[in-house]
Design a protein around this motif. Structure first.
Motif, mmCIF file in Angstrom:
data_model
loop_
_atom_site.group_PDB
_atom_site.id
_atom_site.type_symbol
_atom_site.label_atom_id
_atom_site.label_comp_id
_atom_site.label_asym_id
_atom_site.label_seq_id
_atom_site.Cartn_x
_atom_site.Cartn_y
_atom_site.Cartn_z
ATOM 1 N N ARG A 57 6.471 0.427 0.612
ATOM 2 C CA ARG A 57 6.001 0.555 1.786
ATOM 3 C C ARG A 57 4.219 0.224 1.738
ATOM 4 N N GLN B 49 2.699 -1.507 -0.842
ATOM 5 C CA GLN B 49 2.762 -3.013 -1.072
ATOM 6 C C GLN B 49 2.880 -3.642 -0.013
ATOM 7 N N LEU B 50 3.927 -3.560 0.875
ATOM 8 C CA LEU B 50 3.937 -4.301 2.014
ATOM 9 C C LEU B 50 2.765 -4.428 2.985
ATOM 10 N N GLU B 51 2.405 -2.987 3.099
ATOM 11 C CA GLU B 51 1.105 -2.732 4.152
ATOM 12 C C GLU B 51 0.051 -3.680 3.690
ATOM 13 N N ALA C 189 -0.181 -6.357 1.620
ATOM 14 C CA ALA C 189 0.269 -7.785 1.855
ATOM 15 C C ALA C 189 -0.161 -8.160 3.203
ATOM 16 N N ARG C 190 0.380 -7.271 4.284
ATOM 17 C CA ARG C 190 0.188 -7.762 5.732
ATOM 18 C C ARG C 190 -1.236 -7.726 5.931
ATOM 19 N N ARG C 191 -1.925 -6.679 5.496
ATOM 20 C CA ARG C 191 -3.487 -6.649 5.898
ATOM 21 C C ARG C 191 -4.055 -7.983 5.163
ATOM 22 N N GLU C 192 -3.662 -8.287 4.052
ATOM 23 C CA GLU C 192 -4.416 -9.398 3.245
ATOM 24 C C GLU C 192 -3.932 -10.678 4.200
ATOM 25 N N ALA C 193 -2.716 -10.835 4.679
ATOM 26 C CA ALA C 193 -2.414 -11.850 5.434
ATOM 27 C C ALA C 193 -3.092 -11.825 6.570
ATOM 28 N N GLU C 194 -3.335 -10.884 7.391
ATOM 29 C CA GLU C 194 -4.277 -10.868 8.588
ATOM 30 C C GLU C 194 -5.706 -11.362 8.368
ATOM 31 N N GLU C 195 -6.116 -10.557 7.351
ATOM 32 C CA GLU C 195 -7.484 -11.100 6.753
ATOM 33 C C GLU C 195 -7.771 -12.678 6.882
ATOM 34 N N LYS D 169 -5.787 -14.791 8.112
ATOM 35 C CA LYS D 169 -5.706 -15.759 9.473
ATOM 36 C C LYS D 169 -7.023 -15.492 10.133
#
Length: 122
Positions: A106, A108-110, A112-118, A120
């Motif tokens: 969980r 790690q997924l969080e 990765a999501r934060r990194e993807a949002e940054e 964007k």
């Protein structure tokens, strides 16, 4: 809803509530509620995988010999019990700790999501 035969258990963080017969183990009640609670030793109290935190205003069920042996004094003071050994003895909130492997995934997924949002936002 507590009477001399049945008690209401509320499992967190799953937000599931069931009515269970007094004397039923917390592990059996969790399975009935379809709440994932680990048990590697087959319910003999030897692995501590099924430890849960119990919050109740009723007098908790007496500690089993295995609980006294397997859980630290601090854990017992904080309301931790072994789900396979602790029996339903009144209405209670049962907090199921997050499985360590699931927690790692969980987090790690969080991340990765934060990194993807940054990315964007840039």
């Amino acid at each position: 809803m507590s009477n001399s035969f049945k008690s209401t258990l509320h499992f967190q963080p799953h937000d599931k509530t069931i009515v269970a017969r007094n004397g039923t183990t917390i592990l059996a009640a969790a399975r009935h509620a379809k709440v994932m609670l680990q048990s590697k030793c087959g319910g003999r109290g030897a692995c501590t995988a099924c430890k849960v935190q119990i919050r109740t205003e009723a007098q908790p069920a007496p500690l089993s010999r295995m609980e006294k042996h397997m859980l630290s004094e601090q854990m017992l003071k904080d309301g931790y019990r072994l789900g396979c050994q602790c029996v339903v003895n009144g209405d209670a909130e049962v907090i199921v700790p997050e499985d360590p492997l699931r927690r790692t995934i969980r987090l790690q997924l969080e991340a990765a999501r934060r990194e993807a949002e940054e990315k964007k936002e840039k």
